[in-house]
Write a protein that holds these residues in place. Structure first.
Motif, mmCIF file in Angstrom:
data_model
loop_
_atom_site.group_PDB
_atom_site.id
_atom_site.type_symbol
_atom_site.label_atom_id
_atom_site.label_comp_id
_atom_site.label_asym_id
_atom_site.label_seq_id
_atom_site.Cartn_x
_atom_site.Cartn_y
_atom_site.Cartn_z
ATOM 1 N N ASP A 97 1.755 7.433 -6.288
ATOM 2 C CA ASP A 97 0.746 8.482 -6.646
ATOM 3 C C ASP A 97 1.214 9.832 -6.214
ATOM 4 O O ASP A 97 0.838 10.913 -6.727
ATOM 5 C CB ASP A 97 -0.389 8.014 -5.876
ATOM 6 C CG ASP A 97 -1.720 8.962 -6.373
ATOM 7 O OD1 ASP A 97 -2.268 8.687 -7.538
ATOM 8 O OD2 ASP A 97 -2.009 9.575 -5.485
ATOM 9 N N THR A 153 -4.006 12.022 0.295
ATOM 10 C CA THR A 153 -3.119 12.517 -0.664
ATOM 11 C C THR A 153 -3.111 13.846 -0.727
ATOM 12 O O THR A 153 -4.046 14.338 -1.694
ATOM 13 C CB THR A 153 -2.969 11.614 -1.998
ATOM 14 O OG1 THR A 153 -3.094 10.273 -1.629
ATOM 15 C CG2 THR A 153 -1.837 11.937 -2.757
ATOM 16 N N GLN A 172 0.992 -1.122 -0.014
ATOM 17 C CA GLN A 172 -0.139 -0.073 0.088
ATOM 18 C C GLN A 172 0.726 1.154 0.097
ATOM 19 O O GLN A 172 0.650 2.287 -0.742
ATOM 20 C CB GLN A 172 -0.795 -0.135 1.212
ATOM 21 C CG GLN A 172 -2.019 -1.167 1.210
ATOM 22 C CD GLN A 172 -2.710 -1.469 2.565
ATOM 23 O OE1 GLN A 172 -2.507 -0.486 3.475
ATOM 24 N NE2 GLN A 172 -3.667 -2.329 2.682
ATOM 25 N N TYR A 173 1.806 1.280 0.757
ATOM 26 C CA TYR A 173 2.794 2.274 0.718
ATOM 27 C C TYR A 173 3.387 2.795 -0.557
ATOM 28 O O TYR A 173 3.650 3.770 -0.906
ATOM 29 C CB TYR A 173 3.868 2.241 1.904
ATOM 30 C CG TYR A 173 4.854 3.303 2.199
ATOM 31 C CD1 TYR A 173 4.747 4.333 2.878
ATOM 32 C CD2 TYR A 173 6.186 3.310 1.374
ATOM 33 C CE1 TYR A 173 5.703 5.497 3.273
ATOM 34 C CE2 TYR A 173 6.988 4.379 1.522
ATOM 35 C CZ TYR A 173 6.781 5.358 2.501
ATOM 36 O OH TYR A 173 7.412 6.264 2.563
ATOM 37 N N PHE A 194 -6.717 6.776 -2.366
ATOM 38 C CA PHE A 194 -5.600 7.659 -1.852
ATOM 39 C C PHE A 194 -6.005 9.229 -1.925
ATOM 40 O O PHE A 194 -5.417 9.964 -1.325
ATOM 41 C CB PHE A 194 -4.422 7.579 -2.619
ATOM 42 C CG PHE A 194 -3.608 5.931 -2.390
ATOM 43 C CD1 PHE A 194 -3.460 5.566 -1.256
ATOM 44 C CD2 PHE A 194 -3.740 5.462 -3.478
ATOM 45 C CE1 PHE A 194 -2.958 4.395 -1.050
ATOM 46 C CE2 PHE A 194 -3.378 3.892 -3.644
ATOM 47 C CZ PHE A 194 -2.700 3.314 -2.432
ATOM 48 N N GLU A 218 2.365 1.984 -3.597
ATOM 49 C CA GLU A 218 1.346 2.616 -4.541
ATOM 50 C C GLU A 218 0.848 4.216 -4.172
ATOM 51 O O GLU A 218 1.114 5.110 -5.098
ATOM 52 C CB GLU A 218 0.085 1.877 -4.258
ATOM 53 C CG GLU A 218 -0.009 0.616 -4.934
ATOM 54 C CD GLU A 218 0.337 0.596 -6.389
ATOM 55 O OE1 GLU A 218 0.179 1.557 -7.152
ATOM 56 O OE2 GLU A 218 0.984 -0.504 -6.955
ATOM 57 N N LYS A 219 0.966 4.392 -2.769
ATOM 58 C CA LYS A 219 0.727 5.926 -2.168
ATOM 59 C C LYS A 219 1.976 6.606 -2.676
ATOM 60 O O LYS A 219 1.641 7.768 -2.960
ATOM 61 C CB LYS A 219 0.336 5.872 -0.786
ATOM 62 C CG LYS A 219 0.009 7.404 -0.265
ATOM 63 C CD LYS A 219 -0.367 7.264 1.165
ATOM 64 C CE LYS A 219 -0.749 8.536 1.444
ATOM 65 N NZ LYS A 219 -0.976 8.596 3.039
ATOM 66 N N TYR A 220 3.138 6.106 -2.509
ATOM 67 C CA TYR A 220 4.072 6.949 -2.779
ATOM 68 C C TYR A 220 4.407 7.365 -4.312
ATOM 69 O O TYR A 220 4.662 8.326 -4.792
ATOM 70 C CB TYR A 220 5.507 6.167 -2.279
ATOM 71 C CG TYR A 220 6.828 6.883 -2.117
ATOM 72 C CD1 TYR A 220 6.919 8.021 -1.169
ATOM 73 C CD2 TYR A 220 7.673 6.935 -3.232
ATOM 74 C CE1 TYR A 220 8.099 8.643 -1.098
ATOM 75 C CE2 TYR A 220 9.013 7.910 -3.169
ATOM 76 C CZ TYR A 220 9.118 8.459 -2.230
ATOM 77 O OH TYR A 220 10.194 9.283 -2.186
ATOM 78 N N ARG A 266 -7.287 4.390 -7.461
ATOM 79 C CA ARG A 266 -6.996 5.871 -7.466
ATOM 80 C C ARG A 266 -7.711 6.506 -6.130
ATOM 81 O O ARG A 266 -7.195 7.287 -5.406
ATOM 82 C CB ARG A 266 -6.808 6.674 -8.612
ATOM 83 C CG ARG A 266 -6.025 7.974 -8.329
ATOM 84 C CD ARG A 266 -6.030 8.553 -9.687
ATOM 85 N NE ARG A 266 -5.035 9.781 -9.632
ATOM 86 C CZ ARG A 266 -3.980 9.697 -9.838
ATOM 87 N NH1 ARG A 266 -3.343 8.457 -10.265
ATOM 88 N NH2 ARG A 266 -3.063 10.871 -9.924
#
Length: 335
Positions: free
Chosen positions: A56, A159, A49-50, A155, A52-54, A152
């Motif tokens: 993004d 985000t 998960q981290y 986040f 993908e968020k990073y 998407r």
């Protein structure tokens, strides 16, 4: 054996690094290793998960920088346009998308081995790696799960749109536990109120970032040859005096990106009748012998995973197991 600074330690001292006897006894206990395996599986999911968020966040930062420039400048400044193109494109490259599986791959292991001296290589073999704690049958499902990209929208709330690159987290430390052994050889149970003389265990969980830093090596790769020292500092709250110290031997990080250190919390001596001992434990870590030019390589556990379920009371709901932030590990020892 204690090493305060690897810059002044001899090669033989580094080669002799190994878990102390208490740590070796804990690692031989399958109940302890089961808790460690569960922690590794949870961190694998978190890391996916981290990642993908990073990614993004980097895409948004590159887009924001490009859009912030005046339209005419964007048209006539090929360097700025190229920067955005490189940033957006890099976020989709294999180098950026190196998943946690890369940190467990033979290529990662070989790269890490090349950075370490033979003495450090032998030292790193003393503690079980996160990969050794993962069950073989869990590998393929875990890889498939991490390969599935979250939506998407997952986040959007968390985000922010920012014109700067997101901060890079090098490593983190978390406390897990405590767990008690209600009777000799019995199953481990999450508990914060324990009887004196019981075996009680706490786990220090170290995570290093397996994502590449600005297109270069990841924190997990850079830190692989380093030696770390974890300590548990406790306070007896009745007297506000130092409590038992948890001091496993220093160890080398090695390959992969997760290190878990089990520790036993002493529950002796017997507290006075009617005066149970509340205890606070703070976990710290120090990476030894690191030169200038890198982030502060020391820290304390600001997150504590409390595995105990606390039943609801006076109409309030149950307190489920979960992460507690900015709180030391708290437990009570009664007679």
């Amino acid at each position: 054996m204690s090493i305060t600074d690897v810059r002044t330690a001899t090669h033989q001292q580094i080669a002799d690094l190994q878990p102390n006897q208490e740590t070796r006894d804990l690692l031989a206990d399958d109940r302890i290793r089961q808790v460690m395996r569960e922690a590794v599986a949870s961190l694998d999911r978190y890391t996916a998960q981290y990642r993908e968020k990073y990614r993004d966040l980097q895409e948004r930062a590159a887009h924001a920088r490009f859009q912030a420039a005046p339209e005419q400048q964007r048209m006539h400044d090929p360097a700025r346009a190229a920067e955005y193109a490189r940033s957006a494109e890099y976020a989709r490259t294999p180098e950026f998308a190196r998943s946690p599986e890369f940190a467990r791959s033979p290529e990662f292991a070989r790269a890490a081995e090349q950075l370490r001296s033979p003495e450090q290589q032998r030292a790193a073999e003393q503690l079980p790696t996160a990969e050794q704690l993962r069950a073989p049958q869990q590998q393929q499902p875990r890889m498939a799960e991490q390969a599935r990209a979250p939506q998407r929208g997952d986040f959007e709330v968390a985000t922010p749109i920012t014109p700067t690159n997101p901060p890079y987290l090098w490593f983190d430390l978390m406390a897990l536990g405590p767990y008690r052994e209600p009777y000799f050889g019995g199953p481990l149970q999450p508990a914060r109120v324990v009887h004196y003389g019981e075996n009680v265990y706490l786990f220090a969980v170290l995570w290093r970032n397996p994502m590449p830093l600005l297109g270069g090596p990841s924190a997990a790769e850079v830190m692989a040859p380093f030696i770390y020292q974890v300590r548990g500092v406790s306070v007896e709250l009745n007297s506000v005096t130092p409590g038992p110290a948890l001091s496993p031997n220093p160890a080398a990080f090695g390959p992969d990106y997760i290190n878990i250190i089990p520790m036993r919390i002493p529950t002796d001596p017997r507290p006075a009748e009617g005066r149970p001992r509340p205890l606070e434990i703070h976990l710290t870590v120090d990476i030894l012998g690191v030169g200038v030019g890198l982030p502060p390589f020391a820290g304390f556990a600001s997150r504590w995973y409390r595995p105990e379920l606390q039943p609801g009371f006076l109409g309030f709901p149950d307190i489920l197991p979960g992460i507690v932030e900015e709180t030391p590990v708290r437990m009570l020892i009664y007679s």
